[in-house]
Structures are given as C-alpha cells and as structure tokens.
Motif scaffolding. Structure first.
Motif, mmCIF file in Angstrom:
data_model
loop_
_atom_site.group_PDB
_atom_site.id
_atom_site.type_symbol
_atom_site.label_atom_id
_atom_site.label_comp_id
_atom_site.label_asym_id
_atom_site.label_seq_id
_atom_site.Cartn_x
_atom_site.Cartn_y
_atom_site.Cartn_z
ATOM 1 N N LEU A 94 -11.952 -32.716 -30.778
ATOM 2 C CA LEU A 94 -10.765 -32.801 -29.926
ATOM 3 C C LEU A 94 -9.602 -32.013 -30.520
ATOM 4 C CD1 LEU A 94 -8.994 -34.013 -27.636
ATOM 5 C CD2 LEU A 94 -8.687 -36.025 -29.101
ATOM 6 N N VAL A 95 -9.384 -32.151 -31.816
ATOM 7 C CA VAL A 95 -8.286 -31.437 -32.468
ATOM 8 C C VAL A 95 -8.494 -29.924 -32.355
ATOM 9 C CG1 VAL A 95 -7.187 -30.970 -34.683
ATOM 10 C CG2 VAL A 95 -7.715 -33.315 -34.026
ATOM 11 N N ILE A 96 -9.726 -29.469 -32.546
ATOM 12 C CA ILE A 96 -10.021 -28.036 -32.421
ATOM 13 C C ILE A 96 -9.763 -27.559 -31.002
ATOM 14 C CG2 ILE A 96 -11.857 -26.305 -32.547
ATOM 15 C CD1 ILE A 96 -13.120 -27.985 -34.772
ATOM 16 N N VAL A 97 -10.180 -28.356 -30.019
ATOM 17 C CA VAL A 97 -9.960 -27.991 -28.612
ATOM 18 C C VAL A 97 -8.469 -27.930 -28.299
ATOM 19 C CG1 VAL A 97 -10.269 -28.756 -26.215
ATOM 20 C CG2 VAL A 97 -12.190 -28.850 -27.824
ATOM 21 N N LEU A 98 -7.694 -28.887 -28.833
ATOM 22 C CA LEU A 98 -6.249 -28.885 -28.595
ATOM 23 C C LEU A 98 -5.589 -27.636 -29.177
ATOM 24 C CD1 LEU A 98 -5.316 -32.627 -29.249
ATOM 25 C CD2 LEU A 98 -5.345 -31.432 -27.046
ATOM 26 N N ILE A 99 -6.004 -27.248 -30.377
ATOM 27 C CA ILE A 99 -5.449 -26.037 -30.989
ATOM 28 C C ILE A 99 -5.833 -24.806 -30.175
ATOM 29 C CG2 ILE A 99 -5.520 -24.567 -33.037
ATOM 30 C CD1 ILE A 99 -5.962 -27.124 -34.691
ATOM 31 N N TRP A 100 -7.076 -24.760 -29.719
ATOM 32 C CA TRP A 100 -7.548 -23.642 -28.901
ATOM 33 C C TRP A 100 -6.783 -23.590 -27.582
ATOM 34 C CZ3 TRP A 100 -13.271 -23.069 -26.857
ATOM 35 C CH2 TRP A 100 -13.466 -21.743 -26.457
ATOM 36 N N GLN A 101 -6.601 -24.758 -26.957
ATOM 37 C CA GLN A 101 -5.859 -24.804 -25.693
ATOM 38 C C GLN A 101 -4.428 -24.315 -25.861
ATOM 39 O OE1 GLN A 101 -3.272 -27.307 -25.098
ATOM 40 N NE2 GLN A 101 -3.532 -28.027 -23.012
ATOM 41 N N GLU A 102 -3.810 -24.731 -26.968
ATOM 42 C CA GLU A 102 -2.414 -24.350 -27.202
ATOM 43 C C GLU A 102 -2.273 -22.845 -27.387
ATOM 44 O OE1 GLU A 102 1.495 -25.233 -27.205
ATOM 45 O OE2 GLU A 102 -0.145 -26.679 -26.918
ATOM 46 N N SER A 103 -3.324 -22.187 -27.867
ATOM 47 C CA SER A 103 -3.257 -20.741 -28.065
ATOM 48 C C SER A 103 -3.163 -19.983 -26.744
ATOM 49 C CB SER A 103 -4.483 -20.261 -28.855
ATOM 50 O OG SER A 103 -5.668 -20.332 -28.066
ATOM 51 N N PHE A 104 -3.563 -20.604 -25.638
ATOM 52 C CA PHE A 104 -3.491 -19.960 -24.322
ATOM 53 C C PHE A 104 -2.206 -20.317 -23.569
ATOM 54 C CE2 PHE A 104 -8.116 -19.968 -25.055
ATOM 55 C CZ PHE A 104 -8.406 -18.643 -24.769
ATOM 56 N N VAL A 105 -1.468 -21.288 -24.057
ATOM 57 C CA VAL A 105 -0.269 -21.746 -23.342
ATOM 58 C C VAL A 105 0.897 -20.844 -23.707
ATOM 59 C CG1 VAL A 105 1.345 -23.634 -22.983
ATOM 60 C CG2 VAL A 105 -1.093 -24.127 -23.248
ATOM 61 N N ASP A 106 1.241 -19.950 -22.804
ATOM 62 C CA ASP A 106 2.444 -19.141 -22.939
ATOM 63 C C ASP A 106 3.476 -19.706 -21.965
ATOM 64 O OD1 ASP A 106 4.061 -16.567 -21.763
ATOM 65 O OD2 ASP A 106 3.691 -16.383 -23.907
ATOM 66 N N ARG A 107 4.505 -20.331 -22.496
ATOM 67 C CA ARG A 107 5.458 -21.039 -21.640
ATOM 68 C C ARG A 107 6.179 -20.106 -20.682
ATOM 69 N NH1 ARG A 107 4.001 -23.242 -25.800
ATOM 70 N NH2 ARG A 107 3.810 -25.481 -26.045
ATOM 71 N N GLU A 108 6.490 -18.906 -21.141
ATOM 72 C CA GLU A 108 7.164 -17.948 -20.267
ATOM 73 C C GLU A 108 6.270 -17.566 -19.095
ATOM 74 O OE1 GLU A 108 9.937 -16.134 -18.567
ATOM 75 O OE2 GLU A 108 10.394 -16.900 -20.563
ATOM 76 N N GLN A 109 4.977 -17.397 -19.363
ATOM 77 C CA GLN A 109 4.034 -17.049 -18.306
ATOM 78 C C GLN A 109 3.939 -18.166 -17.266
ATOM 79 O OE1 GLN A 109 -0.021 -16.596 -19.658
ATOM 80 N NE2 GLN A 109 -0.615 -15.339 -17.916
ATOM 81 N N ILE A 110 3.907 -19.411 -17.731
ATOM 82 C CA ILE A 110 3.812 -20.539 -16.799
ATOM 83 C C ILE A 110 5.103 -20.688 -15.998
ATOM 84 C CG2 ILE A 110 3.560 -23.041 -16.627
ATOM 85 C CD1 ILE A 110 1.705 -22.916 -19.040
ATOM 86 N N TRP A 111 6.260 -20.611 -16.681
ATOM 87 C CA TRP A 111 7.525 -20.735 -15.960
ATOM 88 C C TRP A 111 7.689 -19.607 -14.950
ATOM 89 C CZ3 TRP A 111 9.719 -25.042 -15.458
ATOM 90 C CH2 TRP A 111 9.840 -25.963 -16.509
#
Length: 222
Positions: A190-207
């Motif tokens: 789970l921790v590895i998946v969370l770190i991997w997921q966070e690497s794709f989260v670009d806040r500027e792109q989402i906003w």
C-alpha cells in the motif's frame, strides 16, 4: 518557466498567472507537455510536471490503494508468540488498543491518521479525477473535494505507521517471536502504491483541467 516583467503581469488575467507556493515569485502560466517540467527560477521548486495519461493512472492506483487498505484493515498484521502465549492483531485492533478511559483520544487519532484520513483522501481524489478522464465535465463540487484532499495530505500517515512498526519490531524481536501477517505485507505494498500514485499527481494539471472542463470554458483534453 520565464518570469514576466511586473508591467506585463498587470495586463494578464488571473487565470494565466501562477505564483510559486514557496517564494511567491509570479509567472505567466506556460504550456507544459507531458514529461516536461516548469521550475521556479528563484527557488528551484517544481511548479508543473504533467504526466501522460496521468488521470487514468491516478484513478487506477487510488482504487488499488483503497482495496489494499480494506484488506489490511481486518486481516492479521502481526503474530506474537512468547512464553507459550500467542496473540495476533490487525491494524484495527492496534487503533482500538487505547479505546478505554483517558486514552480514547489517542485511539481516535491513530485510527484517523492511518485509516480514516488516507481512505478519505483517496476517495476524494477518485471523485475529482475520474470524471476528467477523456475530457469529461467535473463532478459537482469537484474543486472543493480536491482542495480538501490536498489539505489532508500532511495528515495521511500510512508511511509513518510503517516506519513506527519497523522500529517496534526491532525492539521486541529479542523478547518474542514475531511473524508478519497478511496485513503487514499488504500495508507495505500500500505504501509503495501511494508513493507511485503521488508521482502522477500534478496539482496544476488537475486544477487546470477542472477549470477548463467547466461548461462555460469548453472541454479539456485528457
């Protein structure tokens, strides 16, 4: 990313301006393609780093993390054996271990930081990002949901819990026989998946996608 002269900034609409959250340097919003990065020239902070097919990957990894968290919650986490006595405990048991008397606030805090807040944050991210896949319109109150998810980020402490468990295992290894259970390995994944997921989260792109996908602004590309 090039900094714009102050007299030029005054003529630009606010939607085309971005301020560095670390040093407050003001920039004109550039076009950043996947695998490119926009970096603050003053402090070096990465302002934008979009990834190809990021929204699809964010949703998939967030859903995977929610499933792993559910599995880890009720399956055995550790099996302890000492002096002929045997005991096993799940993550839920660990959170509820202090649920009596004056220790109730501690139990609530543990449950919140390692279970409730991570699950809520993942659910809010899925709620925000899933409708944007393929350029769809955002869900109702998606901007508020993503803002809450971003505010909860420092309080999601699944990784800290794993570090604490590792330290505890070192301390008790000489006093008892410790066997990691299914939840232990699940939580590690789970921790590895969370770190991997966070690497794709670009806040500027989402906003930007939330703003561009509004009905009065047209559709945004996925």
């Amino acid at each position: 990313m090039m900094q714009t002269e102050p007299e030029d900034l005054a003529a630009l609409p606010l939607t085309q301006l971005r301020a560095c959250p670390h040093c407050d340097a003001l920039y004109r919003l550039p076009t950043v393609r996947p695998r490119e990065r926009a970096v603050c020239q003053r402090c070096g902070l990465v302002l934008m780093a979009p990834r190809a097919r990021a929204f699809t990957r964010i949703v998939a990894l967030s859903a995977c993390a929610l499933i792993l968290l559910a599995v880890a919650l009720f399956t055995p986490f550790l099996d302890l054996s000492a002096a002929g006595l045997h005991s096993d405990a799940s993550i839920w048991d660990a959170a509820m271990a202090f649920s009596d008397g004056i220790m109730v606030p501690l139990s609530i805090a543990v449950a919140a930081f390692i279970i409730v807040i991570p699950a809520l944050r993942l659910a809010l991210i899925v709620y925000t990002v899933f409708p944007l896949i393929g350029g769809g319109a955002p869900a109702p109150h998606a901007a508020r949901a993503f803002r809450i998810a971003d505010d909860l980020r420092p309080w999601s402490m699944a990784e800290i819990f794993v570090i604490g468990v590792a330290v505890a295992l070192v301390k008790i290894a000489g006093m008892a026989s410790v066997t990691p259970g299914i939840a232990f390995w699940t939580f590690g994944v789970l921790v590895i998946v969370l770190i991997w997921q966070e690497s794709f989260v670009d806040r500027e792109q989402i906003w930007s996608a939330l703003d561009a996908a509004r009905p009065d602004r047209g559709q945004a590309p996925a």
